[in-house]
Design a protein around this motif. Sequence first.
Motif, PDB file in Angstrom:
ATOM      1  N   ARG A   7      10.991 -10.087   1.377  1.00  0.00           N
ATOM      2  CA  ARG A   7      11.228  -9.543  -0.335  1.00  0.00           C
ATOM      3  C   ARG A   7      12.144  -8.854  -0.324  1.00  0.00           C
ATOM      4  NH1 ARG A   7       6.769 -11.295  -3.162  1.00  0.00           N
ATOM      5  NH2 ARG A   7       6.873  -9.305  -4.607  1.00  0.00           N
ATOM      6  N   LYS A  81       7.471  -0.181  -4.226  1.00  0.00           N
ATOM      7  CA  LYS A  81       6.390  -0.318  -3.669  1.00  0.00           C
ATOM      8  C   LYS A  81       5.613  -1.326  -4.322  1.00  0.00           C
ATOM      9  CE  LYS A  81       2.871   2.426  -1.446  1.00  0.00           C
ATOM     10  NZ  LYS A  81       2.318   3.603  -1.587  1.00  0.00           N
ATOM     11  N   GLU A  82       5.406  -1.368  -5.345  1.00  0.00           N
ATOM     12  CA  GLU A  82       4.914  -2.297  -6.378  1.00  0.00           C
ATOM     13  C   GLU A  82       5.306  -3.917  -6.054  1.00  0.00           C
ATOM     14  OE1 GLU A  82       3.437   0.691 -10.057  1.00  0.00           O
ATOM     15  OE2 GLU A  82       4.926  -0.940 -10.469  1.00  0.00           O
ATOM     16  N   ASP A  84       6.649  -4.741  -3.513  1.00  0.00           N
ATOM     17  CA  ASP A  84       6.583  -4.944  -1.874  1.00  0.00           C
ATOM     18  C   ASP A  84       7.938  -5.342  -1.378  1.00  0.00           C
ATOM     19  OD1 ASP A  84       5.135  -4.799   0.440  1.00  0.00           O
ATOM     20  OD2 ASP A  84       4.378  -6.968   0.144  1.00  0.00           O
ATOM     21  N   GLU A  86      11.338  -5.201   0.774  1.00  0.00           N
ATOM     22  CA  GLU A  86      11.796  -4.657   2.065  1.00  0.00           C
ATOM     23  C   GLU A  86      13.144  -4.354   2.440  1.00  0.00           C
ATOM     24  OE1 GLU A  86      11.204  -6.263   6.844  1.00  0.00           O
ATOM     25  OE2 GLU A  86      10.379  -7.540   5.294  1.00  0.00           O
TER      26      GLU A  86
END
Length: 200
Positions: A7, A81-82, A84, A86
């Motif tokens: 992602r 973070k929400e 996700d 990388e």
Amino acid sequence: MANQKTRLAAFCSGTGSNFQSLYNAINARDLPAEFALCLSNRSECGAISFAKQHGIPTLHLSEKQYDTHEQFAAAMLKALKEHDIEYILLAGYLKMVPEKVVTAYTCKILNIHPALLPKFGGPGMYGINVHKAVLESGEKKSGATVHYVDPEYDKGPVLLQRNVPVEPGDTPESLAARVLKCEHQLYPDALEILLTGKDT
Ligand code: GRF
């Protein structure tokens, strides 16, 4: 999980032609990745429009929306973070990424710069300024660099670099166009190396 796509987030401030070339290359080369976020310090720009047209979540995030730099950095980390995320790919993002985010994403943020770093990098070296400086220096070649982002501006380790010639009679604009064309090939090549380890 097997076959899970990596992602990615694109950080952009303008046209987003590099973001578009990355998006197109992921499809054309069948790379195991997807853009899961397009973040911009501007509420409207070419990159945000492109993301919306292609169903990629967008986020307008600007330091001006927060009282403190810490709040801004925390909001950026929360969004990453929400979603996700990388890897972060800076593609014409004209702001510094907060140090807290750079630290949280060590070796996971790439930037593309329109010159052969370490030359013609650092504060003030963006947009047409870069190409003016190259022409004024009398260099016979320029090019583009994809590098990892660390806390020092334009100083992170180089992942991939490619030359273009400086032609007689070049203007900053003609050189910029030649370099941009090179960028549109170089950034996807760098992403492919990052994702697959394949030396393109
Ligand atoms: C590119 O030249 C890139 O190297 C620099 O900003 C420009 C962005 O162009 N960091 P675009 O928004 O990708 O068209």
